[in-house]
Design a protein around this motif. Structure first.
Motif, PDB file in Angstrom:
ATOM      1  N   ARG A 117       0.633  -1.247  -0.099  1.00 44.24           N
ATOM      2  CA  ARG A 117       0.041  -0.115  -0.033  1.00 44.24           C
ATOM      3  C   ARG A 117       0.855   1.198   0.185  1.00 44.24           C
ATOM      4  O   ARG A 117       0.630   2.418  -0.602  1.00 44.24           O
ATOM      5  CB  ARG A 117      -0.906  -0.113   1.192  1.00 44.24           C
ATOM      6  CG  ARG A 117      -1.804   1.137   1.318  1.00 44.24           C
ATOM      7  CD  ARG A 117      -2.911   0.835   2.668  1.00 44.24           C
ATOM      8  NE  ARG A 117      -3.680   1.975   3.080  1.00 44.24           N
ATOM      9  CZ  ARG A 117      -3.341   3.158   3.707  1.00 44.24           C
ATOM     10  NH1 ARG A 117      -2.315   3.118   4.339  1.00 44.24           N
ATOM     11  NH2 ARG A 117      -4.285   4.026   3.988  1.00 44.24           N
ATOM     12  N   ASN A 118       2.083   1.206   0.743  1.00 45.30           N
ATOM     13  CA  ASN A 118       2.881   2.429   0.701  1.00 45.30           C
ATOM     14  C   ASN A 118       4.126   2.452  -0.022  1.00 45.30           C
ATOM     15  O   ASN A 118       4.998   3.144  -0.003  1.00 45.30           O
ATOM     16  CB  ASN A 118       3.262   2.551   1.988  1.00 45.30           C
ATOM     17  CG  ASN A 118       2.095   2.746   3.180  1.00 45.30           C
ATOM     18  OD1 ASN A 118       1.942   1.667   4.032  1.00 45.30           O
ATOM     19  ND2 ASN A 118       1.295   3.646   2.911  1.00 45.30           N
ATOM     20  N   ILE A 119       4.063   1.637  -1.205  1.00 47.64           N
ATOM     21  CA  ILE A 119       5.136   1.834  -2.242  1.00 47.64           C
ATOM     22  C   ILE A 119       4.418   1.892  -3.631  1.00 47.64           C
ATOM     23  O   ILE A 119       3.573   1.048  -3.964  1.00 47.64           O
ATOM     24  CB  ILE A 119       5.921   0.496  -2.371  1.00 47.64           C
ATOM     25  CG1 ILE A 119       6.392   0.120  -0.838  1.00 47.64           C
ATOM     26  CG2 ILE A 119       6.730   0.206  -3.224  1.00 47.64           C
ATOM     27  CD1 ILE A 119       7.068  -1.285  -0.671  1.00 47.64           C
ATOM     28  N   VAL A 120       4.928   2.599  -4.531  1.00 46.89           N
ATOM     29  CA  VAL A 120       4.427   2.910  -5.783  1.00 46.89           C
ATOM     30  C   VAL A 120       4.750   1.493  -6.681  1.00 46.89           C
ATOM     31  O   VAL A 120       5.746   1.055  -6.710  1.00 46.89           O
ATOM     32  CB  VAL A 120       5.275   4.119  -6.400  1.00 46.89           C
ATOM     33  CG1 VAL A 120       4.809   4.110  -7.812  1.00 46.89           C
ATOM     34  CG2 VAL A 120       5.051   5.293  -5.632  1.00 46.89           C
ATOM     35  N   ARG A 121       3.650   1.234  -7.243  1.00 47.26           N
ATOM     36  CA  ARG A 121       3.565  -0.114  -8.115  1.00 47.26           C
ATOM     37  C   ARG A 121       4.160  -0.018  -9.333  1.00 47.26           C
ATOM     38  O   ARG A 121       3.659   0.870 -10.123  1.00 47.26           O
ATOM     39  CB  ARG A 121       2.146  -0.790  -7.804  1.00 47.26           C
ATOM     40  CG  ARG A 121       2.208  -1.960  -8.857  1.00 47.26           C
ATOM     41  CD  ARG A 121       0.705  -2.556  -8.618  1.00 47.26           C
ATOM     42  NE  ARG A 121      -0.320  -1.437  -8.841  1.00 47.26           N
ATOM     43  CZ  ARG A 121      -1.042  -1.528 -10.042  1.00 47.26           C
ATOM     44  NH1 ARG A 121      -0.880  -2.189 -11.094  1.00 47.26           N
ATOM     45  NH2 ARG A 121      -1.856  -0.534 -10.001  1.00 47.26           N
ATOM     46  N   VAL A 147      -0.102   7.872  -8.690  1.00 42.80           N
ATOM     47  CA  VAL A 147      -0.540   8.177  -7.566  1.00 42.80           C
ATOM     48  C   VAL A 147      -1.044   9.646  -7.356  1.00 42.80           C
ATOM     49  O   VAL A 147      -2.084   9.826  -6.757  1.00 42.80           O
ATOM     50  CB  VAL A 147       0.819   8.035  -6.603  1.00 42.80           C
ATOM     51  CG1 VAL A 147       0.338   8.379  -5.237  1.00 42.80           C
ATOM     52  CG2 VAL A 147       1.287   6.735  -6.549  1.00 42.80           C
ATOM     53  N   ASP A 174       2.966   5.819   7.608  1.00 44.18           N
ATOM     54  CA  ASP A 174       2.809   5.470   5.986  1.00 44.18           C
ATOM     55  C   ASP A 174       4.337   5.036   5.706  1.00 44.18           C
ATOM     56  O   ASP A 174       4.613   3.893   5.026  1.00 44.18           O
ATOM     57  CB  ASP A 174       2.257   6.320   5.146  1.00 44.18           C
ATOM     58  CG  ASP A 174       0.725   6.222   5.410  1.00 44.18           C
ATOM     59  OD1 ASP A 174       0.171   5.261   6.056  1.00 44.18           O
ATOM     60  OD2 ASP A 174      -0.092   7.194   4.793  1.00 44.18           O
ATOM     61  N   GLY A 178       6.070   1.382   4.916  1.00 38.89           N
ATOM     62  CA  GLY A 178       6.612   0.931   3.374  1.00 38.89           C
ATOM     63  C   GLY A 178       8.082   0.661   3.730  1.00 38.89           C
ATOM     64  O   GLY A 178       8.426  -0.491   3.019  1.00 38.89           O
ATOM     65  N   SER A 200      -1.320  10.351  -2.247  1.00 38.10           N
ATOM     66  CA  SER A 200      -2.394   9.913  -3.175  1.00 38.10           C
ATOM     67  C   SER A 200      -3.469  10.678  -2.898  1.00 38.10           C
ATOM     68  O   SER A 200      -3.743  11.552  -1.902  1.00 38.10           O
ATOM     69  CB  SER A 200      -2.967   8.421  -2.895  1.00 38.10           C
ATOM     70  OG  SER A 200      -3.665   8.268  -1.614  1.00 38.10           O
ATOM     71  N   CYS A 205       0.651   7.940   1.975  1.00 33.62           N
ATOM     72  CA  CYS A 205       1.974   8.218   1.223  1.00 33.62           C
ATOM     73  C   CYS A 205       2.531   7.003   0.822  1.00 33.62           C
ATOM     74  O   CYS A 205       2.315   5.925   1.316  1.00 33.62           O
ATOM     75  CB  CYS A 205       2.831   8.569   2.511  1.00 33.62           C
ATOM     76  SG  CYS A 205       2.823  10.306   3.265  1.00 33.62           S
ATOM     77  N   LYS A 206       3.100   7.012  -0.336  1.00 30.38           N
ATOM     78  CA  LYS A 206       3.618   5.952  -1.021  1.00 30.38           C
ATOM     79  C   LYS A 206       5.063   6.287  -1.450  1.00 30.38           C
ATOM     80  O   LYS A 206       5.359   7.307  -1.950  1.00 30.38           O
ATOM     81  CB  LYS A 206       2.951   5.598  -2.372  1.00 30.38           C
ATOM     82  CG  LYS A 206       1.432   5.140  -2.212  1.00 30.38           C
ATOM     83  CD  LYS A 206       0.784   4.980  -3.608  1.00 30.38           C
ATOM     84  CE  LYS A 206      -0.543   4.496  -3.306  1.00 30.38           C
ATOM     85  NZ  LYS A 206      -0.622   2.837  -2.955  1.00 30.38           N
TER      86      LYS A 206
END
Length: 338
Positions: A117-121, A147, A174, A178, A200, A205-206
């Motif tokens: 959830r807290n890392i950009v995919r 995001v 957050d 991550g 987002s 937070c990511k």
């Protein structure tokens, strides 16, 4: 060093033998013979995107490509891909240091196989770009979830709106969530700072921008800097003193950077003033850190406890810094007091 990622890190053993494989050459190799990166090729549809990323971008499915921003790393665009909004990142080719630019591109993929959830995919990445999308200054393209346009740097310094205690503590949690996930998979980010934390539309937070990241050896708390690495990057204001001294890389370097970032969230001030070289020397030789007396928030009961935690995170002694796993209960306790 950033390196080709074995498919066994991308998929459970019971899944990957049945997949068609795509091959993409990696420029990062210690040896003279060629090396390849093998990743599962899947289209960007439904449940598959929550688990896999691809070495193939279906360029015909890219629509409405619009610039979002640019910097030393390259350029970022907003686009539609199979009907979903995505971010397209072109990693810039550095003419002065070609090895560094190649390492930066492949480092972007160190966390590509991870979902949190807290890392950009990461959706897809490739060095193979058709002429219509080509750019001579680009070394590769990474397709990621979109995001939003906002990051913590903009929230901290670009907005006059107050940043309430519950909000900056939630943001800190957050980031720590991550980091705990990354470190549990032996990935260190090495450039944690507000500008690399995207926020987002749901106010989550990511962690983004893995161009400085490293994959540590399994079970290794600290790894020496490889002679094949042309850089161990990061932003000097947030870089741990042991890295400035050229010592081993460990997850605790990210904790140091987290401490500086949390201080920024609390104080909404710049960490240092003065010339870069003077700051670097003072951080290493004289244990210089951002002032904990610059803002009245540190004088409250909550602020005093945050001060103690921040000081532990940016401790000169690496062993005194908490792990991300140890950090979270402290943050949760602090937030429960708001």
């Amino acid at each position: 060093m950033p390196s080709p990622i074995p498919v066994t890190r991308l998929l459970p053993k019971d899944i990957f033998p049945s997949l068609d494989m795509g091959i993409c050459s990696s420029p990062l190799t210690k040896h003279s013979h060629s090396s390849t990166l093998q990743v599962p090729v899947r289209r960007f549809h439904g449940a598959t995107t929550s688990r896999l990323w691809s070495s193939v971008i279906n360029w015909k499915e890219l629509r409405s490509v619009q610039p979002v921003g640019s910097g030393g790393f390259g350029s970022v665009y907003r686009a539609a891909y199979f009907g979903e909004t995505v971010a397209l990142k072109k990693v810039k080719k550095c003419t002065k240091n070609k090895l560094a630019s190649r390492q930066s591109f492949w480092a972007e993929l160190n966390a590509a196989h991870l979902r949190h959830r807290n890392i950009v995919r990461v959706i897809a990445a490739t060095t193979c770009v058709p002429e219509d999308f080509g750019d001579e200054s680009s070394i590769g393209t990474v397709l990621m979830e979109f995001v939003g346009r906002e990051n913590l740097q903009q929230i901290i310094y670009g907005s006059a709106a107050p940043l309430e205690e519950d909000r900056w503590l939630r943001y800190s949690e957050d980031i720590a969530h991550g980091l705990r996930f990354l470190h549990s998979h032996n990935v260190v980010h090495l450039d944690i700072k507000p500008a690399n934390i995207l926020v987002s539309s749901e106010d989550v937070c990511k962690i983004a921008d893995f161009g400085c990241s490293l994959k540590l050896d399994h079970g290794c708390e600290a790894s020496p800097i490889s002679p094949y690495l042309s850089h161990v990057g990061g932003t000097y204001t947030h870089r741990a003193p042991e890295l400035l001294r050229g010592e081993g890389v460990s997850p605790k370097a990210d904790i140091y950077s987290f401490g500086i970032t949390m201080w920024q969230l609390i104080s909404r001030e710049q960490p240092y003033t003065g010339e870069r070289q003077h700051v670097l020397y003072a951080v290493v030789a004289h244990n210089l850190r951002p002032s904990l007396h610059i803002n009245s928030v540190f004088q409250s009961k909550l602020g005093q406890r945050c001060k103690t935690l921040v000081e532990r995170c940016w401790s000169r002694d690496v062993s005194c810094r908490p792990t991300a796993h140890e950090l979270l209960p402290h943050l949760e306790q602090l937030r429960s007091q708001v």
